[in-house]
Design an enzyme around this catalytic site. Structure first.
Site, PDB file in Angstrom:
ATOM      1  N   ARG A  57      52.883 -42.864  64.332  1.00  0.00           N
ATOM      2  CA  ARG A  57      52.816 -43.702  63.079  1.00  0.00           C
ATOM      3  C   ARG A  57      52.899 -42.696  61.913  1.00  0.00           C
ATOM      4  O   ARG A  57      53.640 -42.953  61.081  1.00  0.00           O
ATOM      5  CB  ARG A  57      51.744 -44.572  62.839  1.00  0.00           C
ATOM      6  CG  ARG A  57      51.702 -45.930  63.602  1.00  0.00           C
ATOM      7  CD  ARG A  57      50.362 -46.093  64.113  1.00  0.00           C
ATOM      8  NE  ARG A  57      49.894 -45.352  65.123  1.00  0.00           N
ATOM      9  CZ  ARG A  57      50.270 -45.502  66.383  1.00  0.00           C
ATOM     10  NH1 ARG A  57      50.883 -46.723  66.791  1.00  0.00           N
ATOM     11  NH2 ARG A  57      50.169 -44.532  67.448  1.00  0.00           N
ATOM     12  N   THR A  58      52.015 -41.736  61.712  1.00  0.00           N
ATOM     13  CA  THR A  58      51.936 -40.997  60.810  1.00  0.00           C
ATOM     14  C   THR A  58      53.326 -40.074  60.409  1.00  0.00           C
ATOM     15  O   THR A  58      53.748 -40.150  59.229  1.00  0.00           O
ATOM     16  CB  THR A  58      50.794 -39.882  60.817  1.00  0.00           C
ATOM     17  OG1 THR A  58      49.700 -40.610  61.051  1.00  0.00           O
ATOM     18  CG2 THR A  58      50.585 -39.599  59.389  1.00  0.00           C
ATOM     19  N   LYS A  86      54.612 -18.030  69.311  1.00  0.00           N
ATOM     20  CA  LYS A  86      54.582 -16.490  69.663  1.00  0.00           C
ATOM     21  C   LYS A  86      53.457 -16.061  69.048  1.00  0.00           C
ATOM     22  O   LYS A  86      53.381 -14.613  69.030  1.00  0.00           O
ATOM     23  CB  LYS A  86      55.888 -15.926  69.033  1.00  0.00           C
ATOM     24  CG  LYS A  86      57.313 -16.429  69.739  1.00  0.00           C
ATOM     25  CD  LYS A  86      58.439 -15.783  68.918  1.00  0.00           C
ATOM     26  CE  LYS A  86      59.629 -16.754  68.858  1.00  0.00           C
ATOM     27  NZ  LYS A  86      60.525 -16.599  67.621  1.00  0.00           N
ATOM     28  N   ARG A 107      49.776 -31.937  60.274  1.00  0.00           N
ATOM     29  CA  ARG A 107      48.559 -32.325  61.190  1.00  0.00           C
ATOM     30  C   ARG A 107      48.173 -31.297  62.036  1.00  0.00           C
ATOM     31  O   ARG A 107      49.093 -30.645  62.595  1.00  0.00           O
ATOM     32  CB  ARG A 107      49.132 -33.647  61.901  1.00  0.00           C
ATOM     33  CG  ARG A 107      47.953 -33.894  63.177  1.00  0.00           C
ATOM     34  CD  ARG A 107      48.170 -35.144  63.901  1.00  0.00           C
ATOM     35  NE  ARG A 107      48.025 -36.560  62.974  1.00  0.00           N
ATOM     36  CZ  ARG A 107      47.988 -37.647  63.264  1.00  0.00           C
ATOM     37  NH1 ARG A 107      48.331 -38.002  64.822  1.00  0.00           N
ATOM     38  NH2 ARG A 107      47.794 -38.809  62.462  1.00  0.00           N
ATOM     39  N   HIS A 135      41.663 -37.892  57.335  1.00  0.00           N
ATOM     40  CA  HIS A 135      43.045 -38.381  57.401  1.00  0.00           C
ATOM     41  C   HIS A 135      43.374 -39.455  56.038  1.00  0.00           C
ATOM     42  O   HIS A 135      43.048 -40.709  55.927  1.00  0.00           O
ATOM     43  CB  HIS A 135      43.190 -39.331  58.705  1.00  0.00           C
ATOM     44  CG  HIS A 135      44.579 -39.676  59.128  1.00  0.00           C
ATOM     45  ND1 HIS A 135      45.754 -39.659  58.352  1.00  0.00           N
ATOM     46  CD2 HIS A 135      45.013 -40.231  60.006  1.00  0.00           C
ATOM     47  CE1 HIS A 135      46.641 -39.784  58.900  1.00  0.00           C
ATOM     48  NE2 HIS A 135      46.148 -40.359  60.201  1.00  0.00           N
TER      49      HIS A 135
HETATM   50  N1   CP Z   1      46.880 -43.996  62.777  1.00  0.00           N
HETATM   51  C1   CP Z   1      47.587 -42.603  63.253  1.00  0.00           C
HETATM   52  O1   CP Z   1      47.060 -41.663  62.452  1.00  0.00           O
HETATM   53  O2   CP Z   1      48.646 -42.555  64.395  1.00  0.00           O
HETATM   54  P1   CP Z   1      49.240 -41.684  64.911  1.00  0.00           P
HETATM   55  O3   CP Z   1      48.091 -40.580  65.564  1.00  0.00           O
HETATM   56  O4   CP Z   1      50.280 -42.188  65.570  1.00  0.00           O
HETATM   57  O5   CP Z   1      50.029 -40.997  63.674  1.00  0.00           O
END
Ligand code: CP
Length: 308
Positions: A57-58, A86, A107, A135
């Site tokens: 999603r993100t 590396k 991320r 998040h």
């Molecule tokens: N909700 C969320 O962060 O989903 P993903 O891990 O798929 O990005």
């Protein structure tokens, strides 16, 4: 209110007014997010998508948001295909992404990674999840979803369920809901309780959350049930995971004990904590919530890249 070139690291960096401004901007982007209208407001801008942990999603909603507003995306979706393999450091990787693009969405498995990245980047860094830390863009889309569905947050009874220890989405969200005056109940196995510092943050903004292990009682007067997955990947001990893996399951039987208009949210992915039979009920808003990631991320990109 100044958004231009701003890093998005933690929801705690934003005031109520700023959060509401993002929500208001996101509403205007809904037809663009659906592909009903087209805009090239981010034409010429490049987003680097750096995902060192899995995401559906993100990553996809950030990339979709950028494309639908006329911008471009370069990405590392799999760390083994980058020079991290590396031994390149995060700071050097960030320096490179910074010189190739206008915004970095990161991320990472380490808490604090996004804050560190922001120190090395001249362009804005957006935290797309840092370990069990924060998040913030998920938090913004969660607030957007609650406001869309319930028209307010103040005074709502909101239950946060599941892995409250390792689930980063609930850490950002608990604080933000408290900031907006929601009544909070935390439901989790004893070993996965909300961290003390998050409880303190809620208290500091005037909300005293309740904690319990009994879900049926907690949902009796709930307006929102926010379900989370037990974060298997963050458990140091696999046996500890198997002890709590099936602690809670939201199904039609449970739903019959809740108010008719209680909405069920989940940041997704889910594993077994919500039965598929719940998907068709009017209570289930988690797929709508996931879609809301696009207008909310459009608003974030627009505000930090254009500053309008
Ligand atoms: N909700 C969320 O962060 O989903 P993903 O891990 O798929 O990005």
């Amino acid at each position: 209110m100044e958004f231009k070139n701003r890093d998005i690291i933690s929801i705690k960096d934003f005031s109520r007014e700023e959060i509401l401004h993002i929500v208001k901007t996101a509403k205007k982007f809904i037809p663009f997010a659906r592909g009903k209208k087209y805009s090239d407001v981010l034409k010429g801008k490049i987003l680097t998508s750096l995902f060192f942990e899995p995401s559906t999603r993100t990553r996809l909603s950030f990339e979709s948001a950028m494309h639908r507003l006329g911008g471009s995306v370069i990405s590392v979706a799999e760390p083994t295909t980058s020079s991290v393999k590396k031994g390149e450091t995060l700071s050097d990787t960030i320096r490179m992404a910074d010189s190739y693009s206008d915004v970095i969405v990161l991320r990472h498995s380490q808490e604090g990674a996004a804050r560190l990245a922001a120190e090395f980047a001249e362009h804005p860094v957006v935290n797309a999840g840092d370990g069990a830390g924060h998040h913030p863009t998920q938090c913004l889309l969660d607030l957007f979803t609650i406001l869309s569905e319930k028209k307010k947050i103040d005074g709502l009874n909101i239950v946060l369920l599941g892995d409250l220890k390792y689930g980063r989405t609930v850490h950002s969200l608990a604080y933000a809901l408290a900031l907006f005056g929601a009544n909070l109940t935390f439901v989790s196995p004893k070993t996965l309780e909300m961290p003390r510092e998050v409880v303190k943050e809620c208290k500091d903004v005037g909300i005293e959350p309740k904690s319990t292990t009994v879900l049926e009682k907690a949902i009796k007067d709930a307006d929102v049930l926010y379900v989370t997955r037990i974060q298997k990947e963050r458990f140091p001990d696999p046996e500890e995971y198997s002890r709590v893996a099936s602690s809670y399951r939201v199904d039609l039987n449970l739903l019959s004990k809740a108010p008719k208009d209680m909405i069920i949210m989940h940041p997704l992915p889910r594993v077994a904590e919500i039965a598929p039979e719940v998907d068709k009920t009017p209570n289930a808003v988690y797929f709508k919530q996931a879609f809301n990631g696009i207008p909310v991320r459009m608003a974030i990109l627009y505000l930090i890249l254009r500053g309008e």
